[in-house]
Design a protein around this motif. Structure first.
Motif, PDB file in Angstrom:
ATOM      1  N   LEU A  84       0.831  -1.198   0.000  1.00 56.01           N
ATOM      2  CA  LEU A  84       0.000   0.000   0.000  1.00 56.01           C
ATOM      3  C   LEU A  84       0.872   1.257   0.000  1.00 56.01           C
ATOM      4  O   LEU A  84       1.784   1.392   0.809  1.00 56.01           O
ATOM      5  N   LYS A  85       0.590   2.169  -0.923  1.00 52.93           N
ATOM      6  CA  LYS A  85       1.343   3.413  -1.024  1.00 52.93           C
ATOM      7  C   LYS A  85       0.543   4.620  -0.544  1.00 52.93           C
ATOM      8  O   LYS A  85       1.071   5.517   0.104  1.00 52.93           O
ATOM      9  N   GLU A  86      -0.743   4.623  -0.896  1.00 57.78           N
ATOM     10  CA  GLU A  86      -1.568   5.787  -0.561  1.00 57.78           C
ATOM     11  C   GLU A  86      -3.016   5.368  -0.445  1.00 57.78           C
ATOM     12  O   GLU A  86      -3.487   4.516  -1.193  1.00 57.78           O
ATOM     13  N   PHE A  87      -3.700   6.000   0.490  1.00 53.39           N
ATOM     14  CA  PHE A  87      -5.101   5.658   0.701  1.00 53.39           C
ATOM     15  C   PHE A  87      -5.835   6.885   1.228  1.00 53.39           C
ATOM     16  O   PHE A  87      -5.353   7.567   2.146  1.00 53.39           O
ATOM     17  N   SER A  88      -6.978   7.203   0.634  1.00 53.95           N
ATOM     18  CA  SER A  88      -7.762   8.347   1.113  1.00 53.95           C
ATOM     19  C   SER A  88      -9.242   8.068   0.933  1.00 53.95           C
ATOM     20  O   SER A  88      -9.645   7.320   0.041  1.00 53.95           O
TER      21      SER A  88
END
Length: 503
Positions: free
Chosen positions: A384-388
């Motif tokens: 996982l690199k980015e989550f929003s």
């Protein structure tokens, strides 16, 4: 018992009377189609006179072209009967109170008036060429001689089947046998029973009624219904098939599938220890039990009912009561080999974790084995690199997830009914080209207090080949914990899939 028994499902009528449950038109149609697939004989679609929306629902189901008989509920009042007839149902289930306590205090009619109303209702139904079921409401608190009088009267009027309901769930199993046997000896038409679960014996009462001569049982999926609910369809059917050797037309391999659908639409959660369809129905943790089951399944399972018969799967659970055989089997499923000394050490560490009150997930076992063996077992396919997540009272919850999958970067976004739903759907969409997964179980627990409480999420996921993996994650942000747990579980599933494809 060697005669075929029929199943009358009232999930869409009595089941929807569960406090807090309200199904949409589309949900009702989907459940109706699923019940047809399941093989129920009669579906009680609703109470048409209660509202215009209910009438439209019943009419829509009746016009769906299902194999089963669609039934509408009606009091013994002409307007109720006409509402059912207008819907085009195959059967009308008409009822009137017959016990003194209900007759005197609710409908305020004499015994003679009630008999006349019942007969008139049956005759009106049969004049329109529709099948008729007559129900003496509160039969189990009705004077027996009077009950037989009204049943004989409706039989003579052309009724097709009579219903003996335990409306307030007060009958004992032996009392139910005696009552139904008396009715069986007093009439010459089929007998149906409708048992409520106020004392937890609706299934037992239904089975005793069948022993006494009833040929049809009214049930609901997951036992939902008024107050404590109705007889649970899965429990009634599997008892009839496996214990009594009776026959029904139920396709039992769809029991779990149907149960999950109704659970999802109603929001009424199935406790894990629910017979037949609960998560623990075929799960084993105790060392003695798991050893026996791994050697021969019917050592600690009924044998006459297997998980495959109801669409379920057997699970070996690792916990504080686990033994060497269970841990070795679970490690073997991950293609992890150990020496006896390493296995003992892994088991010891697992028990230490479980004794602290923590549930052991596949990810935990994987991590413990990595530590004991002194090497990294497998690798993370998804990082996982980015989550929003974007949400609010004027915004549809939307989640965006960016990760590397192998050597490639992937990004996905999706909508949901809430931030967690949106986040999980985005992850599922992102990894769709690698494997298809579905969330089987999701649980959330606050492990600290206050407005910044730390939440622990446990997720179980299943891939298209039926492999199930569980993982946990803790965070002050529930959506983040959910995504982390889901990706951890998927990584283990992908590793299992790779190992499985190499075999």
């Amino acid at each position: 018992m060697n005669k075929r028994k029929t199943i009358f499902d009232t999930t869409l009528r009595d089941g929807e009377q569960t406090p807090g449950v309200s199904l949409t038109n589309e949900q009702k149609l989907k459940i109706a189609r699923q019940l047809d697939k399941l093989g129920v004989d009669v579906l009680e679609a609703g109470f048409p006179i209660s509202s215009m929306g209910e009438r439209q629902n019943v009419r829509a189901i009746a016009s769906e072209g299902l194999r089963l008989d669609v039934c509408g509920l009606a009091r013994v009042l002409p307007k109720d009967l006409d509402a059912c007839i207008d819907c085009g149902v195959d059967m009308i289930h008409t009822f009137v109170s017959t016990s003194d306590i209900q007759r005197i205090h609710t409908i305020k009619k004499s015994r003679e008036e009630v008999v006349t109303m019942a007969v008139d209702a049956v005759e009106r139904i049969k004049e329109h060429g529709v099948k008729c079921m007559f129900s003496a409401m509160d039969a189990t608190r009705t004077d027996l001689d009077y009950l037989l009088e009204i049943f004989k009267a409706v039989e003579n009027a052309g009724c097709d089947i009579i219903n003996v309901p335990d409306t307030v769930g007060v009958m004992s199993p032996s009392g139910m046998y005696t009552l139904v046997r008396n009715v069986y000896n007093g009439v010459n038409i089929p007998i149906d029973v409708h048992c409520h679960n106020d004392f937890g014996i609706a299934v037992a009462n239904s089975l005793m009624a069948v022993e006494a001569g009833a040929s049809q049982v009214q049930c609901t999926i997951n036992g939902i219904g008024e107050r404590a609910g109705n007889a649970n369809l899965a429990e009634v059917v599997m008892s009839l098939h496996s214990i009594y050797g009776a026959k029904t037309d139920i396709n039992t391999e769809y029991l779990l599938e149907t149960s999950k659908m109704v659970e999802n639409y109603t929001g009424i959660h199935i406790p894990p220890n629910t017979p037949i369809v609960g998560d623990n129905a075929f799960a084993h943790e105790s060392g003695i039990h798991t050893h026996g089951v791994l050697e021969q399944s019917d050592t600690f399972e009924p044998g006459i009912m297997t998980p495959e018969m109801v669409g379920h799967k057997r699970r070996i659970v690792i916990g504080k009561h686990a033994g060497r055989h269970a841990v070795k089997k679970s490690l073997g499923d991950m293609d992890i080999e150990t020496t006896d000394e390493q296995l003992d050490e892994i088991l010891s560490r697992v028990k230490d974790i479980a004794n602290k009150g923590k549930r052991i997930c596949d990810a935990d076992l994987h991590a413990v084995a990595s530590t004991v063996l002194g090497r990294n077992l497998g690798q993370e396919t998804i990082i996982l690199k980015e989550f929003s997540v974007m949400t609010g009272n004027l915004t549809t919850p939307t989640a965006v997830v960016r990760a590397t999958i192998g050597n490639e970067e992937a990004i996905a976004s999706n909508f949901g009914v809430g931030p967690i739903d949106a986040a999980l759907k985005a992850v599922e969409q992102m990894i769709g080209g690698y494997t298809k997964v579905k969330v089987r179980d999701f649980s959330l627990e606050a492990i600290t207090g206050g407005s910044d409480a730390l939440a622990e999420v446990t997720i179980s996921v299943e891939d298209e080949d039926g492999r199930v993996v569980s993982a946990q994650s803790a965070s002050a942000d529930i959506a983040t914990a959910s995504v982390d747990a889901l990706i951890t579980a998927i990584n283990i599933l992908l590793e299992k899939k790779k190992l499985w494809s190499m075999q």
